[in-house]
Design a protein around this motif. Structure first.
Motif, PDB file in Angstrom:
ATOM      1  N   GLY A  16     -24.040  17.067  -4.566  1.00 16.76           N
ATOM      2  CA  GLY A  16     -25.443  17.218  -4.334  1.00 16.76           C
ATOM      3  C   GLY A  16     -25.876  17.383  -5.937  1.00 16.76           C
ATOM      4  O   GLY A  16     -25.509  17.938  -6.784  1.00 16.76           O
ATOM      5  N   PRO A  62     -29.261  18.700  -7.125  1.00 16.42           N
ATOM      6  CA  PRO A  62     -30.530  19.492  -7.509  1.00 16.42           C
ATOM      7  C   PRO A  62     -31.227  19.082  -8.574  1.00 16.42           C
ATOM      8  O   PRO A  62     -30.594  18.454  -9.630  1.00 16.42           O
ATOM      9  CB  PRO A  62     -30.065  20.835  -7.278  1.00 16.42           C
ATOM     10  CG  PRO A  62     -28.737  21.184  -7.503  1.00 16.42           C
ATOM     11  CD  PRO A  62     -28.226  19.763  -7.128  1.00 16.42           C
ATOM     12  N   ASP A  95     -32.800  16.086  -5.343  1.00 20.84           N
ATOM     13  CA  ASP A  95     -31.792  15.283  -4.885  1.00 20.84           C
ATOM     14  C   ASP A  95     -30.611  16.092  -4.143  1.00 20.84           C
ATOM     15  O   ASP A  95     -29.510  15.893  -4.542  1.00 20.84           O
ATOM     16  CB  ASP A  95     -31.391  14.095  -5.854  1.00 20.84           C
ATOM     17  CG  ASP A  95     -30.773  12.894  -4.876  1.00 20.84           C
ATOM     18  OD1 ASP A  95     -30.827  12.709  -3.663  1.00 20.84           O
ATOM     19  OD2 ASP A  95     -29.895  12.339  -5.752  1.00 20.84           O
ATOM     20  N   ARG A  96     -30.952  17.102  -3.576  1.00 19.74           N
ATOM     21  CA  ARG A  96     -30.066  17.846  -2.954  1.00 19.74           C
ATOM     22  C   ARG A  96     -29.225  17.209  -1.910  1.00 19.74           C
ATOM     23  O   ARG A  96     -29.619  16.278  -1.069  1.00 19.74           O
ATOM     24  CB  ARG A  96     -30.663  19.218  -2.393  1.00 19.74           C
ATOM     25  CG  ARG A  96     -31.328  19.895  -3.242  1.00 19.74           C
ATOM     26  CD  ARG A  96     -32.226  21.076  -2.733  1.00 19.74           C
ATOM     27  NE  ARG A  96     -33.058  21.518  -3.639  1.00 19.74           N
ATOM     28  CZ  ARG A  96     -33.229  22.822  -3.934  1.00 19.74           C
ATOM     29  NH1 ARG A  96     -32.530  23.809  -3.199  1.00 19.74           N
ATOM     30  NH2 ARG A  96     -33.908  23.280  -4.927  1.00 19.74           N
ATOM     31  N   GLY A 103     -31.270  13.455  -8.893  1.00 21.09           N
ATOM     32  CA  GLY A 103     -31.618  14.593  -9.769  1.00 21.09           C
ATOM     33  C   GLY A 103     -32.723  15.264  -9.542  1.00 21.09           C
ATOM     34  O   GLY A 103     -33.385  15.525  -8.557  1.00 21.09           O
ATOM     35  N   TYR A 153     -23.165  25.998  -7.506  1.00 22.30           N
ATOM     36  CA  TYR A 153     -23.499  25.728  -9.187  1.00 22.30           C
ATOM     37  C   TYR A 153     -22.187  25.891  -9.867  1.00 22.30           C
ATOM     38  O   TYR A 153     -21.955  24.673 -10.702  1.00 22.30           O
ATOM     39  CB  TYR A 153     -24.728  26.395  -9.831  1.00 22.30           C
ATOM     40  CG  TYR A 153     -26.106  25.776  -9.441  1.00 22.30           C
ATOM     41  CD1 TYR A 153     -26.468  25.787  -8.020  1.00 22.30           C
ATOM     42  CD2 TYR A 153     -26.748  25.094 -10.528  1.00 22.30           C
ATOM     43  CE1 TYR A 153     -27.785  25.347  -8.004  1.00 22.30           C
ATOM     44  CE2 TYR A 153     -27.980  24.631 -10.179  1.00 22.30           C
ATOM     45  CZ  TYR A 153     -28.334  24.444  -8.758  1.00 22.30           C
ATOM     46  OH  TYR A 153     -29.575  23.892  -8.878  1.00 22.30           O
ATOM     47  N   LYS A 170     -19.921  22.907  -9.119  1.00 21.02           N
ATOM     48  CA  LYS A 170     -20.334  21.552  -9.208  1.00 21.02           C
ATOM     49  C   LYS A 170     -20.315  21.607 -10.906  1.00 21.02           C
ATOM     50  O   LYS A 170     -19.577  20.370 -11.437  1.00 21.02           O
ATOM     51  CB  LYS A 170     -21.792  21.447  -8.998  1.00 21.02           C
ATOM     52  CG  LYS A 170     -22.286  19.897  -9.363  1.00 21.02           C
ATOM     53  CD  LYS A 170     -23.613  19.796  -8.822  1.00 21.02           C
ATOM     54  CE  LYS A 170     -23.774  18.278  -9.086  1.00 21.02           C
ATOM     55  NZ  LYS A 170     -23.085  17.204  -8.197  1.00 21.02           N
ATOM     56  N   PHE A 179     -36.748  14.644   3.610  1.00 19.48           N
ATOM     57  CA  PHE A 179     -36.074  15.038   2.407  1.00 19.48           C
ATOM     58  C   PHE A 179     -36.764  15.985   1.719  1.00 19.48           C
ATOM     59  O   PHE A 179     -36.158  17.082   0.970  1.00 19.48           O
ATOM     60  CB  PHE A 179     -36.319  13.441   1.652  1.00 19.48           C
ATOM     61  CG  PHE A 179     -35.662  13.648   0.178  1.00 19.48           C
ATOM     62  CD1 PHE A 179     -34.456  13.472  -0.340  1.00 19.48           C
ATOM     63  CD2 PHE A 179     -36.559  13.668  -0.769  1.00 19.48           C
ATOM     64  CE1 PHE A 179     -34.010  13.841  -1.552  1.00 19.48           C
ATOM     65  CE2 PHE A 179     -36.343  13.726  -2.235  1.00 19.48           C
ATOM     66  CZ  PHE A 179     -34.764  13.675  -2.698  1.00 19.48           C
TER      67      PHE A 179
END
Lengths: 375, 375, 375, 375
Positions: free
Chosen positions: C219, C221, C224-225, D3, D111, D114, D232
């Motif tokens: 993902g 964020p 653009d999740r 993003g 987060y 990631k 989206f």
């Protein structure tokens, strides 16, 4: 757009390998309502086709284009246009000796380093054959630009190996296999190529392309400038190692008092800038020159390594162009058309149709001698 | 990416006008965990900063960068990094005379034709000042590339106006205001510039930039080739009119038997290709040269028109660089770094980390003389 | 990416019309080295193929896929993969009555308003037939995800018209034409469809799809999740009017003390979030539900206008699905695979391979009952 | 765009963290010549601002926007517009207890998985505070759409926790802190929230947003449909778990004979489709509903783990919204505006201005009761 797609709004996605079943492209974003048929595309493909003279590769690819989608009753529908070209003349055995070695100057080594696997038949994806879909897409762009803005394109060879080709007469360009704007020099060019071919060697070339009737205002600075995208397109063409716009490398030794094109109520007084200022078209002719390296596929043996890293010798016996520059003129014109097409749509998106339609001051150079670009 | 964003994965969005409140950029897509502070960025900005010698504009812009986001406790977090540079020395009155006229060679005319409205103060958006955010972003790319791949960059001036500058000693480059790799020629360059300045004129320059320690495999053919993106980046730099990679325009008169770089178990034997084959990096040094046109802002009067289309004369009295090429070296290095950074991420996306990490055959040119690129 | 291209790095460009010569897609950005053949793609196409039961359209499209490029000796080469499906059963006369009228609930009107020209044969570009290339591309994504990350997909129908379908047994899904996870309810579904078909009417459906074995960290964020892209993909499927992730609209009446999934050293204790937090995958199952509207092509006459704006009646006699939802399950699975594939590459670009490979804490829900998503 | 950039042509790049020095965005691609000042943007920011009632977080963020670029003498210049909001009320100590633990239902865990590094202050990048730049950019889009196409937006809360809010009077929406179109129900909503706050818990909400005066023809199928982009945008908003267009999940139990909106010479007779057919706008009102989950930051303790994987309990004492849905209405309107803005430019690029300007048949629903969407 990354990879095999060219353009942001007029997007051309290229696919295929030299010796696979087919090559082609999908054009997405084409304006609807454009009259389009095979007869608009095939002539441009025929211009770049091999086998048309003894100075280019003797492969006999028909390059017959088929429109698979996006056109209904002779009009584009605004949906993706798939253009397919079946591969017909694939003598893969010609390439057997390059399966395990890397031809110097070729993409063999880099494709292998990047992907770990590659299709070696005829150069696979890195073959100049993949410029055919680019030319096919360019034909669509050319037609729209001509109808919408009156934009046209021209191109010619201005140097072959050591032989400079003075610009004399545009009408000569389609009458000889070199796209030379000069009938008198053609015998010299033919003799040069014959010598080269016998020697199993190859040479470079310089090509000049121009767009005429360009709307002012095209280009998306800060980064996505018109000249930047032209450079992207041209340097991305196989074998190109240099790109110039306007006076190009000639500007290094110029003075500002000479270079800056003066503007008069009748238009620009000169075109040192090549039709672009600050990354945006001025309305003058776009003037572009490219340097094309000598073909790497030559009979002369050269040192290389094999996939195991052991030293070897490579000589290439396939049917190759001794000067890829000879067929580059229509391709470079097509690339220029694709860049302008995309920028015409980008400009219309942000600024609307109005400004292009109502030029408030003259934007054309009053006189424009095609061969005098470097002036 | 269209407009003011550079890059597909390492995306730099540039904003600001020369005489507005601030300029800057947002970097999106930076890998997380990179140690980053103002101290990594400011030195690169200082290299391109005006006011550092009598040969460049005497505007005194501090160009102090501020990191507004994307860094926490000294590490990048993977979220957008906003870099802000406040404008401090804005003497807009210097530019009063260009409000209604179009300076020859400048973007005044094209911005007006494109947008119908423009910020004329100091060139507004088309000012070379907007290369500062590019350099700031480039500093981030340089740090990551150095840490991740050992990639480094160098650049120098190889010609100033009519004066060719032979490459002698890389250590000299930072020691003179011209980025000349040659101490002996500096007095001649200084005298040349003094004469030019007194004459109210300007000159062009040629800059060469290189990347060393480039991973093989970078580049996304068919269209998004590494060399195509380098050409895009360089031609998009203010005042650039020509780009060469490797032997550049020198290839036109070369033979294939000479050009194709032979490969040996110890590496490539030469670098005519400039580090790219088929649009993909070979692992050799990337070799790029650009031609920069003479500054258009000169005291010499030139003919132009005003917004009503009436003829007029334009002379520019602001504090301008008599040769924008003098400050171009660090900018061109930054652009090359941004291109490589984006391609390193694109390659990792498709092909993973593995191939970059395990080169199976030597990819480096054994000896590499920086000044001998054209050889 | 705009238009007919799906994805940023694993880019699928879809082309073709329902009754043109062919439909297909080009996949650009596929990782190299993936073993791929028609046998990997055809089974997924066969799952969505019409003509397989009396409850779906009786058109008999073979949907035989051909790989035109990008694969060499059974391995993907990293270059564009063109997948072609020739159209074989095109009875265009079935659609003659819709040439000049707009079918209520159909895209006829909007395509005409957008493009001014449209291909009416079989719905042209707006036909559900164009989901076939999406499914073909999805099959490639599924294979890579399974090999690289162990990710798998499942999907089923959870409601048909007014009939809720309780989840009982995943093994039943492939054994009935409805993708119903419940053998006992199938006779009721068949009777329902028979009644509907006789009445010349159609009904909606709800489909649930899941991804299992999803790497955490996918993902991009802020915008653009992963969940945003899933919603984009699903709402972009023909006839979809609603998308839910995790508890979906059920969250409106929930309390925070209930909703937030607790984390234990053994993994998440529940999955109200549906596998996404802050737009990034947690490593839990992705849980998605979609609402599919009743087919608009029905025999029941409805009021409409013709292209001149005059009132008319429209009834459709072609061979249409009385419930497009019946064939939607494999398509929705494919779309989920395409989203994950693109995000896996985007994540690898920015963050490298390492994090995906080394989960430091357990990320899987220990027990996971597929039918208990709303819990 | 990947993003933190939203949109293809009207591109909004969002930056900043909740407790960093500043947040903001850069809008690239805005049409030139739009009159724009802080006074156009600040009112929309004030609508979403916290601290305006006791039912939302008591953080006191002034959210004062500053225009750093792209506007000259009150008009947009077509160059990037940087909007900056300095963070003023940052009590980072409130968040000290979440440094090493992962709040259930929050993005803390993802987060960290990631990026490996995260800014924990106030949720850092995942904070709802980052919707402020979205709203600021939306204000620019709204102004252009209103001037160019007469498009306007409305939104309201249709359910709070278990309490459905019948639509009664649009004039009431701005008069209560809930954006409820119903004055009579407000006391009940206030009592509900007071109880919830005392209990240290939170609740969900359902929001409906609409666009009125939408040009027909917007949307870029096959994939980049208008409804897909709306989904989206909405699913990408913090805490959203479901999106419906038109009748949404209500379509599952509908019949085709009921659902397909009939067309009459006076316009569409109903709006079950919600203003989109085949991914392209019909010209009817766009009707969108979203489900917002209960705030995860609650005082009620929940089980979690720390970064070492050990079990722990988390309770959050910061000043949080007990229902994030309360402030979501202006944000959802802004997102809808951004989607339409981008599609208006995309449509103009491909199809020109003409079609939008000359609707040939009536495209508006004659009567349109805002609260009757599900009908």
């Amino acid at each position: 757009m990354p990879g095999s797609t060219f353009g942001t709004l007029f997007r051309v996605t290229n696919f295929g390998e030299s010796h696979g079943p087919a090559i082609g492209c999908v054009i997405d974003g084409c304006p609807p309502g454009l009259a389009l048929g095979v007869e608009d595309i095939q002539p441009e493909l025929d211009r770049r086709r091999p086998g048309t003279s003894r100075h280019v590769t003797q492969r006999n690819e028909a390059d017959q284009v088929e429109i698979l989608s996006g056109v209904y009753e002779g009009l584009t529908t605004g949906t993706p246009i798939c253009l397919l070209i079946r591969n017909t003349d694939q003598r893969s055995k010609d390439y057997g000796n390059i399966l395990d070695t890397f031809r110097p100057g070729h993409a063999d080594y880099t494709y292998w380093r990047k992907y770990g696997v590659r299709d070696p038949r005829g150069g696979g994806r890195s073959s100049a054959r993949l410029t055919a879909p680019t030319v096919a897409a360019g034909a669509v762009a050319r037609k729209w630009l001509r109808q919408q803005h009156g934009t046209t394109f021209s191109g010619w060879m201005s140097q072959l190996g050591e032989i400079a080709i003075p610009f004399e007469d545009a009408a000569q360009i389609p009458l000889n296999p070199f796209y030379a704007p000069n009938a008198g020099i053609v015998p010299q060019l033919e003799a040069y190529m014959d010598t080269l071919r016998k020697a199993g060697d190859s040479c470079g070339a310089r090509i000049e392309v121009r767009a005429h009737g360009v709307p002012p205002g095209l280009g998306e600075p800060l980064y996505d400038r018109l000249d930047a995208d032209i450079a992207f397109a041209m340097m991305g063409l196989n074998a190109v190692k240099g790109v110039e716009i306007g006076d190009g490398f000639g500007v290094v030794a110029q003075r500002g008092s000479h270079h800056g094109d003066e503007i008069t109520p009748a238009g620009f007084a000169s075109n040192h800038g090549g039709g672009v200022l600050g990354g945006i078209s001025t309305g003058q002719d776009l003037v572009v020159r490219i340097a094309i390296k000598p073909t790497s596929s030559i009979r002369t043996p050269k040192a290389s390594i094999d996939r195991a890293g052991a030293p070897t010798q490579v000589e290439t016996f396939g049917r190759h162009d001794p000067c890829v520059g000879i067929r580059a003129t229509p391709i470079a014109e097509s690339l220029l058309a694709l860049v302008l097409m995309d920028h015409a749509l980008l400009h219309r998106a942000q600024c609307g149709d109005v400004q292009l339609a109502t030029p408030a001051v003259p934007a054309q150079v009053p006189t424009q001698t095609p061969g005098a670009a470097g002036g």
